[in-house]
Every structure is written in C-alpha cells, then in structure tokens.
Design an enzyme around this catalytic site. Structure first.
Site: not given
Ligand code: TIU
Length: 238
Positions: A208, A163-164, A168, A138, A78, A135, A30
């Site tokens: 862990q 990200v993030t 995702c 997430k 996304e 996609k 993303d």
């Molecule tokens: N790609 C992804 O992480 N989508 C999000 O909506 N991330 C947020 O941190 N909001």
C-alpha cells in the site's frame, strides 16, 4: 555558510528510502540466546533456530558499518523482572503449559532479566556506549525509555533488524509508525521461525505504498552508506 549534506538513498521497496545517517538509529531487536541458540527457549518450543540464525552474518556486517560511521546503535531484549511483576497474566498464561516465562529453561529462567538465555548473542554483543533497552512487551516503545532516547538524539529514522519478523519486529515498526518515525526493515537481517510469516511480514511493511515503511536487503543499505564510510586505514610500514 555550513552546507547540509544530501540525504543518503537506499534502493528499497516500495521506492527509494532517503535518510540522514546521523538522524537514524540501527535497531537490533531481541537478538537473544533464548530465541537464536540451539538448546534455548525457541528451540525447546519445537522451532528451527536456523531460520533465525541466517540473520547473524548480514547483521554483523551492517552493525560493523554503522559502528564505523558513528551511527546510533540500539539493542533491545525482551524479558521480565525476576518477580514477573511486569508480566501481565495474559502473557504469562499463553504458550506451552510445560515451559512458561519464568520457568527454569535450558539457559536459566525463561525470558527473565539477568539469566543467560535472556542476554544478547556473542556475535552481536553491544559495545560500551550502545544503549540496551529492556522491554517487557513485544514493541520497543511500550513501557521503556526507547522513545525518550531517540528524541534526545534527534533520531527520525530507524533501520530495523532482529527477531522475530512478525512479532517483535513488526510490533516495533508499527509503534514507530504511529510516533512519526520512518522505518527501513532489512529483509535478510530479520528472521521468523515460519517462512510464510517472514514473507508476509515483509510484504506487509511495504504494501500500500509503504504502509509501515520500506524494505531492502542489507547489501543495498551498505551500498548507500559507502559514501560516508571512513577510508580503511593503510597498514603501517615500520
Ligand atoms: N522477540 C520476539 O519476537 N518475541 C517472541 O516471542 N517472538 C516469537 O516469535 N515468539
């Protein structure tokens, strides 16, 4: 008899990560304009996009190295169909009431496929032949062809970037774990708007004894690739 090359090893936490580069995919999650660019959806929600933009330079170096070797590179985005039929109401109704998925945003309709903000940033734009997984969720596996693509290429390990970190990236790493993939997360190539989530998100992966996988800096991954990098081409003397 053909000899099998030894696996490469990355200096990683919680212990070295072994991988065969030809059974490994670099996954860029993303890296879209709406999350990373000033004036995009992420910034309009009050987030500091610089927290994500620091991933671009190290990720460019990793992408260049993986392309040079001929490793599988997969991008994800996304987003939703223009009629939002693939967006569950629970997702649609969450977030800021003034700016929701499908609403007109600074770079086109928010998280809608085909809009400017939905596309990948220029610095990391896919080249011909690199799959792009669209996609609706997430995780990269949910409601996509990602799993089939990896299976068709004999991929067993994922080097995860993008990200993030806590949203995702984490969801994809967790989905991958349950499907039997080994995941290495590159700490300087994943980003969060929230420094505390970046730190905790990375720690959770390797905690862990590597509950979800391994973490390493991109420099350690690049060092591990050095033995299989093609030699630089000498300039031609005319
Ligand atoms: N790609 C992804 O992480 N989508 C999000 O909506 N991330 C947020 O941190 N909001």
């Amino acid at each position: 008899m053909a000899t099998v090359p030894p696996p490469l090893q990355v200096d990683a936490a919680p212990y070295p990560f072994s991988f065969d580069p030809f059974a490994t995919a670099l996954v860029l999650i993303d890296m879209q304009r709406d999350f990373l660019e000033p004036g995009g959806f992420g910034e309009s929600l009050g987030n500091d996009v610089n927290e994500l933009r620091r991933t671009i330079a190290p990720l460019r170096a990793v992408l260049g190295a993986c392309r040079a070797i001929g490793m599988t590179v997969v991008h994800t985005r996304e987003g939703h169909l223009p009629d939002l039929s693939d967006c569950p109401p629970s997702k649609l109704l969450r977030g800021s009431p003034s700016l929701r998925i499908g609403d007109p945003g600074p770079k086109g309709r928010i998280l809608v496929r085909g809009e400017e903000g939905h596309d990948i940033i220029e610095e990391l734009y896919p080249v011909a032949g690199e799959p792009v997984i669209d996609k609706p969720g997430k995780g990269a596996f949910y409601a996509t062809e990602f799993g089939e693509l990896l299976a068709s290429r004999g991929i067993r390990s994922l080097v995860v970037t993008g990200v993030t970190t806590e949203v995702c990236v984490h969801t994809t790493v967790r989905e991958a774990n349950d499907r039997g993939y080994e995941c290495l997360v590159l700490s300087d190539c994943v980003g969060s708007y929230f420094p505390q989530f970046q730190r905790a998100g990375l720690e959770m992966v390797a905690a862990q004894g590597g509950i979800f996988g391994w973490i390493a800096e991109s420099a350690a991954f690049l060092a591990a690739l050095a033995p299989v990098m093609p030699a630089p081409v000498a300039p031609q003397l005319s």
